[in-house]
Design an enzyme around this catalytic site. Sequence first.
Site, mmCIF file in Angstrom:
data_model
loop_
_atom_site.group_PDB
_atom_site.id
_atom_site.type_symbol
_atom_site.label_atom_id
_atom_site.label_comp_id
_atom_site.label_asym_id
_atom_site.label_seq_id
_atom_site.Cartn_x
_atom_site.Cartn_y
_atom_site.Cartn_z
ATOM 1 N N SER A 1 0.824 -1.214 0.000
ATOM 2 C CA SER A 1 0.000 0.000 0.000
ATOM 3 C C SER A 1 0.860 1.268 0.000
ATOM 4 C CB SER A 1 -0.923 0.017 1.217
ATOM 5 O OG SER A 1 -0.147 0.006 2.384
ATOM 6 N N CYS B 1 4.168 -10.656 12.444
ATOM 7 C CA CYS B 1 5.226 -10.055 13.269
ATOM 8 C C CYS B 1 4.629 -9.443 14.531
ATOM 9 C CB CYS B 1 6.044 -9.048 12.472
ATOM 10 S SG CYS B 1 5.077 -7.723 11.773
HETATM 11 N N1 SAH Z 1 7.645 -8.645 2.944
HETATM 12 C C1 SAH Z 1 8.451 -7.472 3.173
HETATM 13 C C2 SAH Z 1 8.182 -6.802 4.490
HETATM 14 C C3 SAH Z 1 6.745 -6.394 4.707
HETATM 15 S S1 SAH Z 1 6.515 -5.282 5.987
HETATM 16 C C4 SAH Z 1 9.917 -7.820 3.039
HETATM 17 O O1 SAH Z 1 10.249 -9.005 2.887
HETATM 18 O O2 SAH Z 1 10.741 -6.917 3.102
HETATM 19 C C5 SAH Z 1 4.830 -4.902 5.802
HETATM 20 C C6 SAH Z 1 4.495 -4.072 4.598
HETATM 21 O O3 SAH Z 1 3.076 -3.918 4.555
HETATM 22 C C7 SAH Z 1 5.041 -2.663 4.580
HETATM 23 O O4 SAH Z 1 5.805 -2.498 3.428
HETATM 24 C C8 SAH Z 1 3.804 -1.748 4.519
HETATM 25 O O5 SAH Z 1 3.960 -0.643 3.643
HETATM 26 C C9 SAH Z 1 2.762 -2.670 3.977
HETATM 27 N N2 SAH Z 1 1.366 -2.394 4.343
HETATM 28 C C10 SAH Z 1 0.866 -1.891 5.483
HETATM 29 N N3 SAH Z 1 -0.481 -1.888 5.455
HETATM 30 C C11 SAH Z 1 -0.838 -2.395 4.250
HETATM 31 C C12 SAH Z 1 -2.084 -2.660 3.619
HETATM 32 N N4 SAH Z 1 -3.233 -2.428 4.230
HETATM 33 N N5 SAH Z 1 -2.065 -3.197 2.396
HETATM 34 C C13 SAH Z 1 -0.898 -3.459 1.766
HETATM 35 N N6 SAH Z 1 0.292 -3.225 2.309
HETATM 36 C C14 SAH Z 1 0.336 -2.704 3.536
#
Ligand code: SAH
Length: 418
Positions: A275, A362
């Site tokens: 997002s 997490c």
């Molecule tokens: N998989 C990634 C880490 C993810 S951290 C890696 O391996 O590096 C979680 C992510 O979720 C963040 O990038 C954040 O921007 C995103 N996020 C937060 N809320 C969200 C939503 N409602 N929909 C989609 N993405 C979201």
Amino acid sequence: MDDLVSDLSPPAEASGLQTAPGFAVARVILKPRKARPFFGRHPWVLDSAIARVEGTAADGDVVDLISDTGKFVARGLYNSRSRIRVRLYSWDNTEALETEFWRRRLTAAVELRTRLGLDDVQGAARLVFSEADGLSGLIVDRYGPWLSVQVTALGMARRLDELVPMLVEQTRPRGIFIRTEKGVAAAEGIDLRDGLYWGQSPEGPVFIVENQLRYGIDLAEGQKTGFYVDQRENRLAAAAYMRDRRVLDMFCYSGGFSLNAAVHGQAREVIGYDSSHKAVLLARANAELNNVKNVRFEEGDGFKSLDALAASHQRFGAVVLDPPKFARSRSSVDDALRAYHRLNRLAVDVLEPLGILVTCSCSGHVGSEDFLYMLRGVAEQTGRDIQVLAMRGAGPDHPLSVTCLESEYLKCFICRVN
Ligand code: SAH
């Protein structure tokens, strides 16, 4: 004679306290029946366990924790502003919390990562992980030759001028950045400015190599301390199941799972969603940096995008779910589990038969068992079997202290869904 003694003695010594550097200026006395967890080396003394403070402790000062029967329990740092009133660092009455003590702790932490082979100056690793390294309130990540320091305790913030030269001496970085989470800073009364603390800034992003893939990291603006180092091993482990599959990487941030799936896993095609606009741009730049052609990244909400994909009958051979923390407190665990349920259910809906689901959480407050029960609910409601192939956690540079199980947070379950 009496006068002479009191003239020569610092006031604290009159009450039996030593005042040499690193020793306590005050005694924190526990309520009856509250000492057990702290004799058991749990490092957080909440205000509700404390009967009184004898002597005067300023925030950040060394204090001794004393049982209601007068026994020494441990030595720690005091913070009147935090719910964690005292953080404990030593259970040895003869040990002073001074420069050499902190140096020993930092050395032990850095040495572990060296032994793990995570000292490659091109790579990224967590060098210090708070309680798990006996340094409650201090997190240090290394991104190539730069360090990103996250301070979550006032006592550590007050000692940064002492700790930073040690980090410099031990890791020879080019620069050290400070990152604080706003909520944490407010809860602890930490007043630190984010940004460069020591040395020089990189010009543009810092490039690191992880699992032989290159990533650009924005130290000043990136999420968390810049990258999710804790998923290093999971990205590779998940990739092993993705050969020839069409992969959906939901909550992709800078594209870690996607790139591992495409390059190491030989996935047919990968689509990542996040997002955050910045995250999508980072992920695209990282795909380009590694010359990976069969991945694309889109901006979108995880739930809505999954809904839309299901509605348009899209199917995937593998789905990765790595959402942000859903449970911020114990009281929000039920809501979090409902959100995980909904998300995982949507993922199962777009999975082909015998597809791979890599599902992460997490949220420290959501335990592995809760997470498994949540998955059981998904299996029940969708009528699809879910076989857990691997139950994984964070990499070994994010150790878990068995006396502070609260530091267990990351779950990454690799499953097959029939
Ligand atoms: N998989 C990634 C880490 C993810 S951290 C890696 O391996 O590096 C979680 C992510 O979720 C963040 O990038 C954040 O921007 C995103 N996020 C937060 N809320 C969200 C939503 N409602 N929909 C989609 N993405 C979201």
